[in-house]
Design an enzyme around this catalytic site. Structure first.
Site, mmCIF file in Angstrom:
data_model
loop_
_atom_site.group_PDB
_atom_site.id
_atom_site.type_symbol
_atom_site.label_atom_id
_atom_site.label_comp_id
_atom_site.label_asym_id
_atom_site.label_seq_id
_atom_site.Cartn_x
_atom_site.Cartn_y
_atom_site.Cartn_z
ATOM 1 N N ARG A 67 -2.230 2.112 5.391
ATOM 2 C CA ARG A 67 -2.147 3.572 5.218
ATOM 3 C C ARG A 67 -2.189 4.316 6.550
ATOM 4 O O ARG A 67 -1.702 5.435 6.642
ATOM 5 C CB ARG A 67 -3.219 4.043 4.248
ATOM 6 C CG ARG A 67 -2.887 3.632 2.809
ATOM 7 C CD ARG A 67 -4.020 3.896 1.891
ATOM 8 N NE ARG A 67 -5.119 3.000 2.203
ATOM 9 C CZ ARG A 67 -5.785 2.283 1.318
ATOM 10 N NH1 ARG A 67 -5.502 2.382 0.054
ATOM 11 N NH2 ARG A 67 -6.759 1.493 1.692
ATOM 12 N N GLU A 104 -17.452 -7.329 4.513
ATOM 13 C CA GLU A 104 -18.621 -7.634 3.694
ATOM 14 C C GLU A 104 -18.452 -8.938 2.923
ATOM 15 O O GLU A 104 -19.409 -9.547 2.495
ATOM 16 C CB GLU A 104 -18.972 -6.475 2.759
ATOM 17 C CG GLU A 104 -17.850 -5.977 1.890
ATOM 18 C CD GLU A 104 -16.988 -4.896 2.534
ATOM 19 O OE1 GLU A 104 -16.440 -4.082 1.782
ATOM 20 O OE2 GLU A 104 -16.833 -4.859 3.766
#
Length: 184
Positions: A67, A104
């Protein structure tokens, strides 16, 4: 979020869709596609970045996959600058430098063509969202490996609870965002 009228932040925020429990239960996904679909809203979004960087004079704009490509290329065009894509590993056809960073749930690697920026060039680094800051910090490191100077990182959305802004600032990168979703 400095230098931006509250009404613009509020207007943009109203056009960001929250998708609950995507991609996993408990996640509140901030979807920017409504900002891009409406030509008036898209213009306000791009103008907010363009007005900030007109006087800061970057030499080139770099956008993070994917993006950041949308935002960065339009901002670069409006500023009369070139655009540099920072891609996920394995997507660029020429000689590259790479940077691996932690997520993560594992790690990821981004790449940049070795001739993407020249030593001393001032680079504006753009992405859509700052969460943990890992992707933007990897982009900064890549640009610096080639001798570029990242003048600022920019994004539409900040998720303050995930600590990315703090991590980026501690790593020497000032970051400008248009909207935050604190407490969400």
């Amino acid at each position: 979020m400095q230098d931006l009228p509250f009404s613009v932040r509020d207007y943009l925020r109203a056009h960001i869709r929250t998708v609950p429990d995507w991609p996993a239960p408990g996640v509140q996904f901030r979807d920017i596609t409504p900002l891009l679909q409406n030509p008036k809203v898209f213009r306000v979004l791009i103008d907010a970045f363009v007005h900030r960087y007109m006087d800061r004079r970057p030499d080139v704009v770099a956008g993070l996959d994917a993006r950041g490509f949308i935002l960065g290329s339009v901002v670069a065009y409006e500023l009369g600058l070139g655009f540099v894509p920072i891609r996920k590993k394995g997507k660029l056809p020429f000689t590259t430098v790479e940077e691996t960073y932690e997520l993560e749930y594992g790690s990821a690697t981004v790449e940049l063509h070795t001739d993407a920026v020249k030593p001393g060039q001032r680079v504006l680094l753009i992405d859509d969202l700052i969460a943990t800051g890992g992707t933007m910090m990897a982009g900064k490191k890549l640009l610096e490996k080639l001798g570029g100077t990242v003048i600022e990182g920019a994004a539409i959305v900040e998720l303050p609870e995930l600590g990315g802004m703090k991590k980026l600032r501690e790593g020497g990168l000032e970051v400008f965002t248009l909207v935050d979703f604190a407490g969400h």
